[in-house]
Design an enzyme around this catalytic site. Structure first.
Site, PDB file in Angstrom:
ATOM      1  CG  ASP A  76      -1.992   0.995   1.214  1.00 38.32           C
ATOM      2  OD1 ASP A  76      -2.127   1.683   0.182  1.00 38.32           O
ATOM      3  OD2 ASP A  76      -2.713   1.121   2.215  1.00 38.32           O
ATOM      4  CG  ASP A 118      -6.107  -5.155   1.591  1.00 39.94           C
ATOM      5  OD1 ASP A 118      -5.869  -4.705   2.729  1.00 39.94           O
ATOM      6  OD2 ASP A 118      -6.596  -4.442   0.689  1.00 39.94           O
TER       7      ASP A 118
END
EC number: 2.4.2.29
Length: 368
Positions: A92, A265
């Site tokens: 991320d 996720d």
């Protein structure tokens, strides 16, 4: 030119069965990525993650950049060499973590200034820095730097936030440069469908290797999340992976696959495991509830994980009550195995052309 390759193997309605290929290995989709914020999925080893069927894990740029820092990781080689995970890693960009700092941050066109949550020092993060950090980590999938639109947000707030994210997306692409890792763009726009459209259009023009839906599961009602998914997912490029960030419950995953999403996720299975909140084939079991104290049955007779093959609900309840570390480990092994098995069953249903039947049965039987 990215080293990533995406193959769309089969479709049923909008739902997709695919494969994402990297030199480090293939990701069978739909896929769930366990979250290893600091480079490790809490309490689990890479061997255990592989045994439960994980093809890819997620690491966090923001946290790894602050601690231990890329200089230490680079001494080992890449994040893979540092943490012993030799399959693909998605990182991320740090945008969501900056968003979660709230008033502790200062946002400008250039980037974000904030106080380090570790030592209080002043830190600056920008698209260019995020791309460099992710390059240093050796991430297989790099996420562009964005601002996660808060909820609730007025239309003007959502528009301003989305447009800033699109300018940052262009800067991320430019800074990514000759990095052969895949770069994914992130669709923003809050709960406003026309802003989601504008965001997707801008990202398509910049051209990314994959596309993600951001800014969901941030406090909005479930019906709003589904509405935005319904509107957006099928418009994303057909020939590239589609990723729904930070979502969610088993039902959320099934419903998002139904709408055409390939990748997920969420911290939910691992975080909830540490709180005795277990996902099973029949729904949620709260193992710390008193009724499990003398229950000698297995947690989930339909599960093949180490926990379910060896330990009773009574023992898991005992570990939770005594706050034994083993309890967190066994619970996490089960919850993440449950999620991986759910994705495996979804993939099999898609291969056999019976996903619609699978979805209907799952939504009828799953409690929680």
């Amino acid at each position: 030119m990215t080293v990533m390759k995406f193959d769309l193997i089969k479709k049923e309605g909008k739902a997709r069965r695919g494969k994402i290929s990297f030199p480090r290995g293939d990701i069978q989709t739909p896929a769930f990525m366990p979250v290893g914020t600091y480079g490790a999925v809490k309490s689990l080893s890479p061997v255990e993650l592989k045994e439960m069927g994980a093809d890819i894990i997620l690491g966090n740029t923001f946290h790894l950049w602050l601690r231990p820092g890329t200089e230490i990781i680079k001494k080992h080689g890449t994040l893979h060499d540092f943490n012993g995970w030799d399959k693909p890693i998605l990182t991320d960009s740090g945008g969501f973590q900056v968003f979660s700092l709230g008033k502790m941050r200062k946002l400008t066109e250039e980037g974000v200034t904030f106080k380090s949550p570790i030592n209080g020092s002043k830190v600056f993060l920008s698209p260019e820095i995020s791309m460099q950090v992710q390059r240093d980590l050796g991430s297989d999938i790099v996420m562009c730097f964005d601002e996660c639109t808060p909820y609730p947000a007025t239309e003007k707030e959502a528009k301003d936030s989305m447009e800033l994210s699109m300018r940052w997306a262009k800067r991320s692409k430019d800074a990514h440069g000759d990095n052969p890792s895949a770069l994914f763009g992130i669709i923003q726009g809050g709960m406003y469908e026309h802003l989601r459209d504008e965001s997707l259009k801008a990202l398509k023009e910049i051209d990314f290797d994959g596309f993600a839906i951001g800014g969901l599961s941030v406090g909005e009602p479930k019906e709003d999340m589904i509405r935005i998914l319904d509107h957006t997912a099928h418009q994303m490029p057909e020939d590239k992976p589609r990723y729904l960030m930070g979502v969610g419950t088993p039902k959320d995953l099934v419903e998002a696959v139904y709408r055409g999403v390939d990748m997920f996720d969420c911290v939910m299975p691992s975080r909830n495991a540490r709180n005795g909140h277990m996902f099973t084939s029949e729904g949620v079991v709260r193992i710390r509830n008193a009724k499990h104290k003398d229950d000698v049955s297995l947690l989930d007779p339909n599960c093949d994980c180490y926990t379910c093959q060896n330990f009773s609900r009574s023992y898991l309840h005992h570990l939770d009550k005594t706050q034994e570390i083993l309890g967190s480990r066994l619970n996490t092994i089960h919850n993440l195995t449950y999620y991986q098995n759910l994705m495996k069953n979804i993939r099999q249903a898609l291969e056999e052309g019976r996903f619609e039947e699978f979805r209907k049965e799952f939504l009828e039987n799953y409690k929680g």
